[in-house]
Design a protein around this motif. Sequence first.
Motif, mmCIF file in Angstrom:
data_model
loop_
_atom_site.group_PDB
_atom_site.id
_atom_site.type_symbol
_atom_site.label_atom_id
_atom_site.label_comp_id
_atom_site.label_asym_id
_atom_site.label_seq_id
_atom_site.Cartn_x
_atom_site.Cartn_y
_atom_site.Cartn_z
ATOM 1 N N ARG A 97 3.838 27.971 52.675
ATOM 2 C CA ARG A 97 2.720 28.433 51.841
ATOM 3 C C ARG A 97 1.421 27.774 52.276
ATOM 4 N N GLU A 98 1.469 26.482 52.504
ATOM 5 C CA GLU A 98 0.276 25.736 52.893
ATOM 6 C C GLU A 98 -0.275 26.230 54.231
ATOM 7 N N ARG A 99 0.606 26.490 55.187
ATOM 8 C CA ARG A 99 0.141 26.919 56.505
ATOM 9 C C ARG A 99 -0.428 28.333 56.474
ATOM 10 N N VAL A 100 0.194 29.216 55.704
ATOM 11 C CA VAL A 100 -0.324 30.585 55.595
ATOM 12 C C VAL A 100 -1.712 30.578 54.966
ATOM 13 N N GLU A 101 -1.868 29.855 53.886
ATOM 14 C CA GLU A 101 -3.154 29.847 53.194
ATOM 15 C C GLU A 101 -4.235 29.191 54.043
ATOM 16 N N ALA A 102 -3.853 28.236 54.889
ATOM 17 C CA ALA A 102 -4.827 27.637 55.797
ATOM 18 C C ALA A 102 -5.333 28.667 56.806
ATOM 19 N N ILE A 103 -4.444 29.525 57.299
ATOM 20 C CA ILE A 103 -4.844 30.567 58.243
ATOM 21 C C ILE A 103 -5.754 31.590 57.564
ATOM 22 N N LEU A 104 -5.421 31.987 56.361
ATOM 23 C CA LEU A 104 -6.249 32.954 55.641
ATOM 24 C C LEU A 104 -7.647 32.391 55.377
ATOM 25 N N LYS A 105 -7.709 31.128 55.019
ATOM 26 C CA LYS A 105 -9.011 30.501 54.766
ATOM 27 C C LYS A 105 -9.797 30.309 56.056
ATOM 28 N N LYS A 106 -9.090 30.025 57.133
ATOM 29 C CA LYS A 106 -9.741 29.878 58.441
ATOM 30 C C LYS A 106 -10.488 31.150 58.817
ATOM 31 N N HIS A 107 -9.930 32.293 58.457
ATOM 32 C CA HIS A 107 -10.557 33.577 58.774
ATOM 33 C C HIS A 107 -11.490 34.050 57.653
ATOM 34 N N THR A 108 -11.808 33.146 56.752
ATOM 35 C CA THR A 108 -12.768 33.362 55.656
ATOM 36 C C THR A 108 -12.486 34.644 54.877
ATOM 37 N N LEU A 109 -11.236 34.869 54.585
ATOM 38 C CA LEU A 109 -10.856 36.041 53.810
ATOM 39 C C LEU A 109 -11.026 35.776 52.320
ATOM 40 N N ARG A 110 -11.396 36.810 51.614
ATOM 41 C CA ARG A 110 -11.302 36.793 50.160
ATOM 42 C C ARG A 110 -9.970 37.470 49.810
ATOM 43 N N TYR A 111 -9.141 36.774 49.062
ATOM 44 C CA TYR A 111 -7.792 37.302 48.869
ATOM 45 C C TYR A 111 -7.169 36.817 47.574
ATOM 46 N N GLU A 112 -6.117 37.505 47.176
ATOM 47 C CA GLU A 112 -5.219 37.074 46.108
ATOM 48 C C GLU A 112 -3.817 37.062 46.704
ATOM 49 N N LEU A 113 -3.037 36.037 46.394
ATOM 50 C CA LEU A 113 -1.725 35.894 47.020
ATOM 51 C C LEU A 113 -0.709 35.406 46.001
ATOM 52 N N ASP A 114 0.333 36.204 45.806
ATOM 53 C CA ASP A 114 1.440 35.817 44.937
ATOM 54 C C ASP A 114 2.656 35.482 45.791
#
Length: 377
Positions: free
Chosen positions: A271-288
Amino acid sequence: MTTSSPTLDLTRELISRRSLTPDDAGCCDLIGERLSKLGFKLEWINSEGVINLWATLGSGAPLMILAGHTDVVPTGPLDQWNSDPFTPEIRDGILYGRGAADMKSGLAAMVCAVERFVKARGKFKGTIAFLITSDEEGVALFGTRYVVEQLKARGVKPDYAIVGEASSNEQLGDRIVIGRRGSLNGILKVLGKQGHVAYPHKVENPIHRFAPALAELVATQWDTGNAHFPPTSFQVSNIHSGTGANNVVPGECQVVFNFRFCTESTAASLRERVEAILKKHTLRYELDWQLSGEPFLTRQGQLIEAAAKASQEISGVKPELFTGGGTSDARFISPWGAEVVEIGPINDSIHKLNEHVKVADLDRLSTIYERTLEQLL
């Protein structure tokens, strides 16, 4: 050709009950009636409409659990079955019906094995328990997971557990499952800004924004696996976006993905690694996130030795110790502290049309369970 035996007859009785998950359809009542005649104490630990049977005989350690589920997956198109899926039918030595392999034959084989074992031995060392649920093929929140939580709170501590899932590959007894990968699901919504495709400076295309992040997620090596498990895998099962019009940039993109992960990773680390990648690409997102189960591995011990010896004795082949495949209720029992294995019929037809099991394998599977009990109790 065997047309009747206790194991075959009970398997047919169970198949004939339309126990589409999470409906038990009276299967546990049928099994409970058989067990009560042996002196088992029956307890119903039900929750949210799910039937859970906890049945015990004997006292003290070791506590051996025989576990399984009565619920089955939907049949699929009935016109593509060669016979009614809930009317068991034998053709050319093969028993057909929904649940034949997954896992009503396993349950029947366990019950009949215990009937023979108890009648032959009378007194035995320790305790035999059945943990049977009608919520394995569904959400699996109120079945074995729930029962384990209740029994843990009482201080119940199992030593061994056999799950009767269809584990064999090409012939009965050629595989014993000693572990499973964990399963972690993600439901991601990438947020954008909807607008006309002719005005790209006024929109934010969530598909375009997500594409580089997806490429990085796919290319990431999450771990290298180990001697028992292959490397953790990341797979996208669905991407959905669009408004239905070809001239509109959508406002969001929905992505469903899954990790099958080994003991080198944890759900938290993924979970931590996925969210780091999403934030790296400056995405606005919701994730369950939805954790179906952590990985588990039963180390070499008395249960594996006994089960392997029994399987080889009956099947004539040395069983492979296997950790592949999907999830099972063993994922809830293993963290409880028990040595856990899965032993069952050939798994080729599970969840398929015309699900089936070899009639000749039913009594042999029951004997494998019986021989394992004899060694440990």
